[in-house]
Design a protein around this motif. Sequence first.
Motif, PDB file in Angstrom:
ATOM      1  N   LYS A  16      -8.665  -7.869  -4.668  1.00 59.27           N
ATOM      2  CA  LYS A  16      -7.248  -7.491  -5.228  1.00 59.27           C
ATOM      3  C   LYS A  16      -7.758  -6.432  -6.345  1.00 59.27           C
ATOM      4  O   LYS A  16      -8.211  -6.538  -7.124  1.00 59.27           O
ATOM      5  CB  LYS A  16      -6.785  -8.844  -5.834  1.00 59.27           C
ATOM      6  N   LYS A  70      -7.384   1.245  -3.729  1.00 55.91           N
ATOM      7  CA  LYS A  70      -6.291   0.357  -3.275  1.00 55.91           C
ATOM      8  C   LYS A  70      -5.018   0.644  -4.358  1.00 55.91           C
ATOM      9  O   LYS A  70      -4.065   0.591  -3.722  1.00 55.91           O
ATOM     10  CB  LYS A  70      -6.446  -1.096  -3.130  1.00 55.91           C
ATOM     11  N   SER A  73       0.814  -1.226  -0.045  1.00 56.91           N
ATOM     12  CA  SER A  73      -0.063   0.057   0.128  1.00 56.91           C
ATOM     13  C   SER A  73       0.870   1.245  -0.140  1.00 56.91           C
ATOM     14  O   SER A  73       0.617   2.174  -0.749  1.00 56.91           O
ATOM     15  CB  SER A  73      -1.036   0.057   1.188  1.00 56.91           C
ATOM     16  N   VAL A 119      -9.936   1.752   3.540  1.00 48.67           N
ATOM     17  CA  VAL A 119     -11.189   1.615   2.710  1.00 48.67           C
ATOM     18  C   VAL A 119     -12.198   1.190   3.526  1.00 48.67           C
ATOM     19  O   VAL A 119     -13.285   1.389   3.594  1.00 48.67           O
ATOM     20  CB  VAL A 119     -10.880   0.280   1.768  1.00 48.67           C
ATOM     21  N   SER A 120     -12.058   0.263   4.749  1.00 44.28           N
ATOM     22  CA  SER A 120     -13.079  -0.211   5.677  1.00 44.28           C
ATOM     23  C   SER A 120     -13.527   0.824   6.479  1.00 44.28           C
ATOM     24  O   SER A 120     -14.763   0.985   6.771  1.00 44.28           O
ATOM     25  CB  SER A 120     -12.550  -1.319   6.405  1.00 44.28           C
ATOM     26  N   THR A 151      -4.900   2.016   2.173  1.00 46.91           N
ATOM     27  CA  THR A 151      -4.805   0.594   2.856  1.00 46.91           C
ATOM     28  C   THR A 151      -6.424  -0.092   3.095  1.00 46.91           C
ATOM     29  O   THR A 151      -7.382   0.571   3.056  1.00 46.91           O
ATOM     30  CB  THR A 151      -4.144   0.958   4.210  1.00 46.91           C
ATOM     31  N   ASN A 152      -6.384  -1.405   3.420  1.00 45.66           N
ATOM     32  CA  ASN A 152      -7.655  -2.021   3.821  1.00 45.66           C
ATOM     33  C   ASN A 152      -8.325  -1.010   4.957  1.00 45.66           C
ATOM     34  O   ASN A 152      -9.351  -1.059   4.941  1.00 45.66           O
ATOM     35  CB  ASN A 152      -7.292  -3.211   4.297  1.00 45.66           C
ATOM     36  N   SER A 153      -7.528  -0.781   5.919  1.00 45.14           N
ATOM     37  CA  SER A 153      -8.148  -0.092   6.953  1.00 45.14           C
ATOM     38  C   SER A 153      -8.781   1.352   6.637  1.00 45.14           C
ATOM     39  O   SER A 153      -9.653   1.569   6.989  1.00 45.14           O
ATOM     40  CB  SER A 153      -7.079   0.175   8.262  1.00 45.14           C
ATOM     41  N   PHE A 177     -11.954  -6.277   1.740  1.00 43.80           N
ATOM     42  CA  PHE A 177     -10.284  -6.782   2.145  1.00 43.80           C
ATOM     43  C   PHE A 177      -9.845  -7.467   1.339  1.00 43.80           C
ATOM     44  O   PHE A 177      -8.590  -7.251   0.939  1.00 43.80           O
ATOM     45  CB  PHE A 177     -10.469  -7.420   3.520  1.00 43.80           C
ATOM     46  N   ARG A 178     -10.697  -8.453   0.845  1.00 37.38           N
ATOM     47  CA  ARG A 178     -10.202  -9.688  -0.154  1.00 37.38           C
ATOM     48  C   ARG A 178      -9.869  -9.187  -1.532  1.00 37.38           C
ATOM     49  O   ARG A 178      -9.414  -9.714  -2.378  1.00 37.38           O
ATOM     50  CB  ARG A 178     -11.083 -10.753   0.033  1.00 37.38           C
TER      51      ARG A 178
END
Lengths: 216, 261
Positions: free
Chosen positions: B253, B165, A73, B174-175, B170-172, B250-251
Amino acid sequence: MISIRNLTKIYDKGRTIALNKVDLDVEDGEFVSIMGTSGSGKSTLLNMIGGLDVPNEGTVDVMGENLSKMNLSRYRRETVGFVFQLHNLVPNLTCVENVELPLFGSARSSEMKSRAMDLLKAVGLDQYSNKHPNKLSGGQMQRVAIARALVNNPKIILADEPTGQLDSENSDLIMDLLQEKQKETNAALIVVTHDFEIAKRAERIIKIRDGQIEES
Amino acid sequence: MDLLFFSFALKNIFRNKWRSTFIIVLLVIGVFALFASVTSSEISGILLDKMINGSIGNTSFGDNNNFSSLMENYSNLDYSSLNSSDLDTENSSVNTGIFANFNGSNPLNNSNISSIEDLRKEMTEGIKTLFFYLTVFLVIMGSLVIMIAMLKAVGERTREIGVLKSIGWTNSRVSGLILLESIFQLFIAWIVVIILLLILYVMNGQSINESFVNTLHMNMDIVYRIFAITFLTSLLVPIIGVIIPLLKAFRIKPSEAMRYE
């Protein structure tokens, strides 16, 4: 700058070999174009360099560091600028907000805005900063996408068929802009294209077929 | 957190007006149901308490205004010839719970109930348990609905999440965006609920003080508590509801999301 060794990517549980033991080096400030037919593996290669996908085998080293050991990231946010074929702007954000997106969390709000406005001015769209992407033409949207790709001062600019949806006039405009910005920042520019007119602008053309580099 | 992040979440809510309206209406119904559940639970507690210790507002319970004497009256009845429908209908709150199905037997002779105090405890516990399960049920149902709606929303935005992404989100982050959208929707639902409650009170010609506090001898602390419990419980709904959509996000890609149409 970029050193790729023995890079292999397999999809569909081994049925599709997108990349087969590819080796490639790209220097600082170099402009490389990648050509090939659909499904030859050129976009997969670009995705591997950009940290959007991970290989099954082999390594991608950027500035001496292995991508598999890096925070992807952060790498995408700080090192890479991506330009996609379909601009991929967020429709409910204005142009300036779209350009600011990569700076979230790494810059202050005023700084984000100022850098985004500078970039929009550089691509000749500062008067559209508060417009939404759907009010812009295809060429203008791609220019906003270029501004977004450049806002974090990337060391590597990756463009996946950036002119694929544009007429020849807009294609030239977009490529002029990308090359101008690449020279200003001394970034490595890697462009995937079907169009030989676009490809021959590069210092080096790489032809890829069935997941393997045919000539470079 | 940046202002643009909040603005992004808000804009996403209004991007698909129909879906957002649907979620907000469901949240309004859910918050109302939770509010009714928590309020009923609180009022039931107060009613029981007042029944034992004295009067409730203008309602009296026999000469002594006392639940114990009321229960004594019940214990002197010949229950063998009575059914639940024969019980005193004026004190309907007493006709519920264990009295509703006694059908011919004296509830005070039940071996599990040795005294009025035990009876009171049993009734209180029964009511509390009932409302606890009702609240859990509402939270689960609300969460399921939010989850389905948010799963659809995440599915529709696969490409956009992939783009975010690919530019380094980051995933955090986005969530966080998805969770913030969900919480914004809850706030909008809460505003709607409060406006509707105010309209109801105005239409009823009473103030909150008159209708709640005076009639039921509640103090404002209890009213605040009802709002606080309802608010905190309702917060669980969007949080539980977005867990699975977040895992889905999260998953995603980036390279696959780019190919998503």
